[in-house]
Design an enzyme around this catalytic site. Structure first.
Site, mmCIF file in Angstrom:
data_model
loop_
_atom_site.group_PDB
_atom_site.id
_atom_site.type_symbol
_atom_site.label_atom_id
_atom_site.label_comp_id
_atom_site.label_asym_id
_atom_site.label_seq_id
_atom_site.Cartn_x
_atom_site.Cartn_y
_atom_site.Cartn_z
ATOM 1 N NE ARG A 1 -44.496 -0.558 -2.074
ATOM 2 C CZ ARG A 1 -45.531 0.259 -2.287
ATOM 3 N NH1 ARG A 1 -46.413 0.452 -1.321
ATOM 4 N NH2 ARG A 1 -45.698 0.863 -3.446
ATOM 5 C CG MET A 2 -44.189 -7.080 -5.900
ATOM 6 S SD MET A 2 -45.949 -7.051 -5.521
ATOM 7 C CE MET A 2 -46.461 -8.610 -6.235
#
Length: 242
Positions: A14-15
């Site tokens: 998700r980064m």
């Protein structure tokens, strides 16, 4: 002697970065470096970093530190499994071991000091850093009996009644090192994620030993960074502090 295990094997999808999550920068500094610097500040010499995904990047980030040891998690089988792989490095060591997620970079020396102090003063075999949330959705709940901790229930495993508990697990622990690995041998992955939850050792240890939680006020230093929104929030708070 105090040891520390830093869990830094995750991808952090998700980064939205090619970097492993714990190498992602906060104000230009890889997040795992904040944790290492806090360890050094309070004199922890035995630092074990659990690496996995793109481990060479993490190791390159930390090459300037001379006292890092590594444990290798080749499969992502949960936080309990991440600690299991540290057994070869740490299994015969005495004293207590701090355990901290690598994506909690700002947890800091003061929280480490306070947790160690409380753990030693209460003669507990495991102590959890906990906090109170009015809306605790998504967090593991601290279950107590007669004031002491008997288990930590993950959100997905919690009953309707347990979900009403407002005391939550921050993800920071200190455990008697010899008991840590014997307790890890007794947990399984019979849960909704088929993962080995580190939190399951609470149930194992609390049957025979004192397990406690140090309740602290929540602030941004205890934030786990899982996505870019949280990263931006922590960066803004840190800028304000500086």
């Amino acid at each position: 002697m105090n040891n520390i295990i830093i869990l830094a094997a995750g991808k952090g999808t998700r980064m939205q970065s090619e970097l492993p999550k714990c190498a992602c920068p906060i104000l230009g500094k890889p997040m795992i470096e904040y944790l290492i610097d806090s360890c050094i500040e309070i004199g922890i010499e035995n630092i074990i970093v659990v690496v996995g995904y793109k481990q060479d990047i993490i190791k390159n980030v930390l090459k300037k530190y001379s006292n890092i040891k590594y444990a290798y998690q080749t499969e992502q089988l949960g936080t309990g499994h991440a600690c299991m792989v540290a057994k070869d490095v740490l299994g015969n060591t005495s004293g207590s071991t701090l355990i901290v997620p690598g994506d909690m970079p700002l947890v800091g020396a003061n929280h480490f000091r306070n947790l160690i102090k409380y753990h030693n003063e209460t003669l507990s075999k495991m102590t959890i850093l906990s906090s109170l949330f009015d809306n605790p959705t998504g967090y593991g709940r601290i279950v107590r009996e007669n004031g002491l901790v008997t288990s930590i229930i993950e959100e997905k495993e919690a009953t309707t009644e347990q979900k009403q508990i407002k005391e939550i697990n921050t993800g920071l622990y200190i455990v008697d090192n010899q008991l840590l690995f014997s307790a890890l041998d007794k947990i399984d992955n019979n849960n909704s994620k088929n993962e080995y939850y580190l939190t399951d050792i609470v149930k194992v240890l609390s049957k025979s030993y004192r397990v406690d939680a140090l309740l602290v006020s929540y602030d941004y230093h205890l934030t786990g960074i899982n996505d870019l929104v949280t990263l931006d929030y922590v960066e803004r708070k840190l800028k304000g502090e500086i």
